[in-house]
Design a protein around this motif. Structure first.
Motif, PDB file in Angstrom:
ATOM      1  N   ILE A 198       6.162   2.357  -9.134  1.00  0.00           N
ATOM      2  CA  ILE A 198       6.502   1.720  -7.852  1.00  0.00           C
ATOM      3  C   ILE A 198       8.029   1.820  -7.650  1.00  0.00           C
ATOM      4  CG2 ILE A 198       4.550   0.106  -7.739  1.00  0.00           C
ATOM      5  CD1 ILE A 198       6.390  -2.020  -9.017  1.00  0.00           C
ATOM      6  N   PRO A 199       8.513   1.621  -6.408  1.00  0.00           N
ATOM      7  CA  PRO A 199       9.956   1.727  -6.169  1.00  0.00           C
ATOM      8  C   PRO A 199      10.777   0.722  -6.983  1.00  0.00           C
ATOM      9  CG  PRO A 199       8.756   1.772  -4.105  1.00  0.00           C
ATOM     10  CD  PRO A 199       7.756   1.425  -5.168  1.00  0.00           C
ATOM     11  N   PHE A 200      11.988   1.141  -7.303  1.00  0.00           N
ATOM     12  CA  PHE A 200      12.869   0.353  -8.167  1.00  0.00           C
ATOM     13  C   PHE A 200      14.247   0.208  -7.517  1.00  0.00           C
ATOM     14  CE2 PHE A 200      15.956   0.331 -11.791  1.00  0.00           C
ATOM     15  CZ  PHE A 200      15.673  -0.948 -12.234  1.00  0.00           C
ATOM     16  N   MET A 201      14.729  -1.025  -7.485  1.00  0.00           N
ATOM     17  CA  MET A 201      16.078  -1.287  -6.956  1.00  0.00           C
ATOM     18  C   MET A 201      16.984  -1.662  -8.122  1.00  0.00           C
ATOM     19  SD  MET A 201      14.885  -3.587  -3.672  1.00  0.00           S
ATOM     20  CE  MET A 201      13.255  -4.056  -4.275  1.00  0.00           C
ATOM     21  N   GLY A 202      17.991  -0.842  -8.382  1.00  0.00           N
ATOM     22  CA  GLY A 202      18.907  -1.099  -9.497  1.00  0.00           C
ATOM     23  C   GLY A 202      20.045  -1.984  -9.031  1.00  0.00           C
ATOM     24  N   ASN A 203      20.388  -2.986  -9.866  1.00  0.00           N
ATOM     25  CA  ASN A 203      21.377  -3.984  -9.436  1.00  0.00           C
ATOM     26  C   ASN A 203      22.350  -4.340 -10.564  1.00  0.00           C
ATOM     27  OD1 ASN A 203      21.378  -7.481  -9.352  1.00  0.00           O
ATOM     28  ND2 ASN A 203      22.440  -6.303  -7.780  1.00  0.00           N
ATOM     29  N   GLY A 204      23.537  -4.698 -10.147  1.00  0.00           N
ATOM     30  CA  GLY A 204      24.535  -5.195 -11.086  1.00  0.00           C
ATOM     31  C   GLY A 204      25.751  -4.308 -11.143  1.00  0.00           C
ATOM     32  N   ASP A 205      26.879  -4.819 -10.635  1.00  0.00           N
ATOM     33  CA  ASP A 205      28.185  -4.155 -10.722  1.00  0.00           C
ATOM     34  C   ASP A 205      28.305  -2.898  -9.868  1.00  0.00           C
ATOM     35  OD1 ASP A 205      28.721  -6.169 -12.486  1.00  0.00           O
ATOM     36  OD2 ASP A 205      28.592  -4.925 -14.279  1.00  0.00           O
ATOM     37  N   ILE A 206      27.521  -2.762  -8.835  1.00  0.00           N
ATOM     38  CA  ILE A 206      27.734  -1.645  -7.902  1.00  0.00           C
ATOM     39  C   ILE A 206      28.878  -2.079  -6.985  1.00  0.00           C
ATOM     40  CG2 ILE A 206      26.753  -0.254  -6.031  1.00  0.00           C
ATOM     41  CD1 ILE A 206      23.989  -0.755  -7.319  1.00  0.00           C
ATOM     42  N   LYS A 207      30.001  -1.368  -7.084  1.00  0.00           N
ATOM     43  CA  LYS A 207      31.179  -1.804  -6.319  1.00  0.00           C
ATOM     44  C   LYS A 207      31.610  -0.782  -5.278  1.00  0.00           C
ATOM     45  CE  LYS A 207      33.126  -4.518 -10.124  1.00  0.00           C
ATOM     46  NZ  LYS A 207      32.924  -3.941 -11.454  1.00  0.00           N
ATOM     47  N   THR A 208      31.322   0.476  -5.526  1.00  0.00           N
ATOM     48  CA  THR A 208      31.866   1.536  -4.664  1.00  0.00           C
ATOM     49  C   THR A 208      30.727   2.444  -4.167  1.00  0.00           C
ATOM     50  OG1 THR A 208      32.074   3.034  -6.530  1.00  0.00           O
ATOM     51  CG2 THR A 208      33.977   1.627  -6.057  1.00  0.00           C
ATOM     52  N   PRO A 209      31.029   3.268  -3.161  1.00  0.00           N
ATOM     53  CA  PRO A 209      30.029   4.253  -2.724  1.00  0.00           C
ATOM     54  C   PRO A 209      29.605   5.162  -3.882  1.00  0.00           C
ATOM     55  CG  PRO A 209      31.772   4.073  -1.093  1.00  0.00           C
ATOM     56  CD  PRO A 209      32.206   3.248  -2.256  1.00  0.00           C
ATOM     57  N   GLU A 210      30.563   5.505  -4.758  1.00  0.00           N
ATOM     58  CA  GLU A 210      30.233   6.377  -5.892  1.00  0.00           C
ATOM     59  C   GLU A 210      29.238   5.668  -6.815  1.00  0.00           C
ATOM     60  OE1 GLU A 210      33.274   5.817  -4.699  1.00  0.00           O
ATOM     61  OE2 GLU A 210      34.611   7.531  -4.969  1.00  0.00           O
ATOM     62  N   ASP A 211      29.459   4.367  -7.052  1.00  0.00           N
ATOM     63  CA  ASP A 211      28.523   3.599  -7.904  1.00  0.00           C
ATOM     64  C   ASP A 211      27.117   3.624  -7.299  1.00  0.00           C
ATOM     65  OD1 ASP A 211      30.637   2.816  -9.527  1.00  0.00           O
ATOM     66  OD2 ASP A 211      30.828   0.822  -8.615  1.00  0.00           O
ATOM     67  N   ALA A 212      27.056   3.433  -5.996  1.00  0.00           N
ATOM     68  CA  ALA A 212      25.740   3.372  -5.335  1.00  0.00           C
ATOM     69  C   ALA A 212      25.010   4.702  -5.490  1.00  0.00           C
ATOM     70  CB  ALA A 212      25.919   3.011  -3.857  1.00  0.00           C
ATOM     71  N   ASP A 222      15.403   3.871  -6.676  1.00  0.00           N
ATOM     72  CA  ASP A 222      15.092   4.267  -5.297  1.00  0.00           C
ATOM     73  C   ASP A 222      16.096   3.669  -4.331  1.00  0.00           C
ATOM     74  OD1 ASP A 222      12.255   5.573  -5.512  1.00  0.00           O
ATOM     75  OD2 ASP A 222      12.328   3.887  -6.895  1.00  0.00           O
ATOM     76  N   ALA A 223      16.724   2.560  -4.747  1.00  0.00           N
ATOM     77  CA  ALA A 223      17.722   1.928  -3.890  1.00  0.00           C
ATOM     78  C   ALA A 223      18.779   1.259  -4.752  1.00  0.00           C
ATOM     79  CB  ALA A 223      17.060   0.890  -2.975  1.00  0.00           C
ATOM     80  N   ALA A 224      19.977   1.151  -4.187  1.00  0.00           N
ATOM     81  CA  ALA A 224      21.073   0.446  -4.853  1.00  0.00           C
ATOM     82  C   ALA A 224      21.145  -0.947  -4.259  1.00  0.00           C
ATOM     83  CB  ALA A 224      22.381   1.198  -4.616  1.00  0.00           C
ATOM     84  N   MET A 225      20.962  -1.976  -5.108  1.00  0.00           N
ATOM     85  CA  MET A 225      21.027  -3.356  -4.615  1.00  0.00           C
ATOM     86  C   MET A 225      22.421  -3.909  -4.926  1.00  0.00           C
ATOM     87  SD  MET A 225      18.778  -6.684  -5.700  1.00  0.00           S
ATOM     88  CE  MET A 225      17.429  -6.695  -4.545  1.00  0.00           C
ATOM     89  N   VAL A 226      23.123  -4.322  -3.875  1.00  0.00           N
ATOM     90  CA  VAL A 226      24.524  -4.716  -4.012  1.00  0.00           C
ATOM     91  C   VAL A 226      24.701  -6.188  -3.663  1.00  0.00           C
ATOM     92  CG1 VAL A 226      26.879  -4.032  -3.423  1.00  0.00           C
ATOM     93  CG2 VAL A 226      25.014  -2.428  -3.036  1.00  0.00           C
ATOM     94  N   LEU A 231      30.820  -9.076  -0.347  1.00  0.00           N
ATOM     95  CA  LEU A 231      31.417 -10.304   0.179  1.00  0.00           C
ATOM     96  C   LEU A 231      32.822 -10.000   0.713  1.00  0.00           C
ATOM     97  CD1 LEU A 231      30.239 -12.764  -2.627  1.00  0.00           C
ATOM     98  CD2 LEU A 231      29.183 -12.292  -0.407  1.00  0.00           C
ATOM     99  N   GLY A 232      33.015 -10.255   1.976  1.00  0.00           N
ATOM    100  CA  GLY A 232      34.283  -9.908   2.626  1.00  0.00           C
ATOM    101  C   GLY A 232      34.431  -8.414   2.868  1.00  0.00           C
ATOM    102  N   ASN A 233      33.388  -7.670   2.582  1.00  0.00           N
ATOM    103  CA  ASN A 233      33.453  -6.206   2.664  1.00  0.00           C
ATOM    104  C   ASN A 233      32.175  -5.633   3.266  1.00  0.00           C
ATOM    105  OD1 ASN A 233      35.939  -5.560   1.259  1.00  0.00           O
ATOM    106  ND2 ASN A 233      34.923  -6.374  -0.558  1.00  0.00           N
ATOM    107  N   LEU A 234      31.690  -6.241   4.311  1.00  0.00           N
ATOM    108  CA  LEU A 234      30.400  -5.763   4.842  1.00  0.00           C
ATOM    109  C   LEU A 234      30.435  -4.288   5.226  1.00  0.00           C
ATOM    110  CD1 LEU A 234      29.119  -8.774   6.947  1.00  0.00           C
ATOM    111  CD2 LEU A 234      28.037  -7.769   4.958  1.00  0.00           C
ATOM    112  N   TRP A 235      31.608  -3.803   5.625  1.00  0.00           N
ATOM    113  CA  TRP A 235      31.761  -2.396   5.987  1.00  0.00           C
ATOM    114  C   TRP A 235      31.391  -1.464   4.828  1.00  0.00           C
ATOM    115  CZ3 TRP A 235      35.303  -0.076   2.827  1.00  0.00           C
ATOM    116  CH2 TRP A 235      36.153  -0.930   2.143  1.00  0.00           C
ATOM    117  N   LYS A 236      31.461  -1.991   3.595  1.00  0.00           N
ATOM    118  CA  LYS A 236      31.133  -1.149   2.440  1.00  0.00           C
ATOM    119  C   LYS A 236      29.676  -0.679   2.460  1.00  0.00           C
ATOM    120  CE  LYS A 236      34.152  -2.206  -1.407  1.00  0.00           C
ATOM    121  NZ  LYS A 236      34.249  -2.776  -2.751  1.00  0.00           N
ATOM    122  N   LEU A 237      28.828  -1.458   3.113  1.00  0.00           N
ATOM    123  CA  LEU A 237      27.407  -1.071   3.160  1.00  0.00           C
ATOM    124  C   LEU A 237      27.264   0.276   3.847  1.00  0.00           C
ATOM    125  CD1 LEU A 237      26.080  -4.578   4.165  1.00  0.00           C
ATOM    126  CD2 LEU A 237      25.621  -3.410   1.996  1.00  0.00           C
TER     127      LEU A 237
END
Ligand code: FMN
Length: 334
Positions: A198-212, A222-226, A231-237
């Motif tokens: 089934i799909p998997f969302m990996g989480n923890g310490d994703i800080k940058t586009p490269e991390d994602a 299947d997805a990067a959970m951030v 926080l204070g950086n919604l544009w990062k999404l």
């Protein structure tokens, strides 16, 4: 890239993690607009639902514009969790119901809830099976890698949840004992991603586009959970989503643009909760927005004492004006 949780289409591979006190309907809507494919709501207590606690029921509000949306529940025992899931399925327009099996805080763990279940994969199966059999909507589970380093049942627990009927799993690569210390262990997340069907969302310490991108391409999620990084950086999404799709890094927004996002977030929070709750709640968010911007210390302190939305707006606008004037005066080195 689009993907699915059960029959629910998620438009891209960036998911915002559930954050208590933060991922309410107003935050979720803004996060969706800024590039999140899915935002999980702050955890909602099964007991609060059972006793129709006014605050808890208020937390179940979903804005029609924010779909797809996942509502996370946490609870003490199987029966009350099943009842809470039924209530959410029948009384809200949630697309997905998420079970919290990762919360490390004492008041949750002592109820035999949150990450406590991670000590026993059979229990994980039992709870997930009971909830997923009780409702028609897809059920997901958010867990940590284990209780502590001696009880790391990440793969066993994820497979138990899958067997129990989960439509997707999210895993934070820390144990309960770690709270937020150390690093998220992406090697363990890789093992889990490999085993699950089934799909998997990996989480923890994703800080940058490269991390994602790494989380998806190398870890195999299947997805990067951030969480904290937005926080204070919604544009990062949007920056993360764009980088995954194109490999291109977007420029950082200007201070004016950042402040405009902060103001939009405050306005939405006040719409949802009124000024007397929304403004104090926003103070912490304002601090995130101003973090790292030179000469913002006094503005941060000032916002902490404001009680009205207009006063916060004025303080932020004045800050942007003086920031831009200072920038215009400072010699440019080329
Ligand atoms: C303020 C805050 C509140 C959180 N609340 C929840 C919650 O309600 N439910 C949950 O499953 N995890 C919660 N978490 C954990 C996050 O969902 C996430 O797993 C964790 O922060 C690691 O991801 P990150 O490194 O991207 O922040 C919370 C984290 C933070 C910082």
């Amino acid at each position: 890239m689009e993907w699915k949780i059960g029959n629910v289409t998620i438009p891209n591979q960036i998911v915002v993690a559930p954050m208590a006190g933060i991922t309410n309907a107003s935050f979720r809507l803004t996060a969706r607009e800024f590039g999140a494919g899915l935002v999980v709501c702050e955890m909602i207590s099964d007991k609060g639902i059972k006793y129709h606690n006014e605050k808890t029921l208020g937390m179940l509000f979903i804005d029609p514009k924010e779909h797809p949306v996942s509502i996370q529940i946490f609870g003490g025992d199987k029966e009350s969790l099943v009842n809470a899931a039924r209530f959410v399925a029948e009384n809200t327009s949630a697309d997905i119901i998420d079970i919290n099996m990762g919360c490390p805080v004492k008041k949750v763990v002592k109820l035999d809830a949150g990450s406590h279940w991670l000590l026993d994969p059979d229990k994980v199966y039992d709870v997930v099976h009971a909830v997923s059999s009780a409702i028609d909507k897809p059920v997901t589970v958010k867990m940590r890698t284990g209780w502590d380093d001696d009880h790391l049942y990440a793969v066993e627990n994820a497979l138990a949840a899958q067997e129990g009927g989960a439509a997707a799993i999210a895993m934070h690569g820390r144990t309960r004992a770690q709270f937020y210390s150390g690093h998220s262990n992406w090697d363990i997340l890789h093992d889990v991603a490999e085993k699950l069907t089934i799909p998997f969302m990996g989480n923890g310490d994703i800080k940058t586009p490269e991390d994602a991108k790494f989380m998806i391409e190398e870890v195999g999620a299947d997805a990067a959970m951030v969480g904290r990084a937005v926080l204070g950086n919604l544009w990062k999404l949007n920056a993360m989503e764009h980088y995954i799709e194109t490999g291109e890094l977007l420029p950082e927004p200007t201070v004016r643009e950042k402040v405009n996002i902060a103001k939009l977030q405050l306005e939405r929070l006040v719409d949802l909760k009124g000024e007397h709750v929304g403004v104090p709640e926003f103070r912490q968010q304002a601090a995130y927005y101003l973090k790292g911007i030179p000469h913002a210390v006094r503005t941060r302190a000032k916002v902490m004492n404001e009680d009205s939305m207009q006063a916060v707006f004025d303080t932020l606008d004045q800050f942007v004006e003086s920031y831009e004037q200072r920038e215009a005066r400072s010699p440019k080195i080329s």
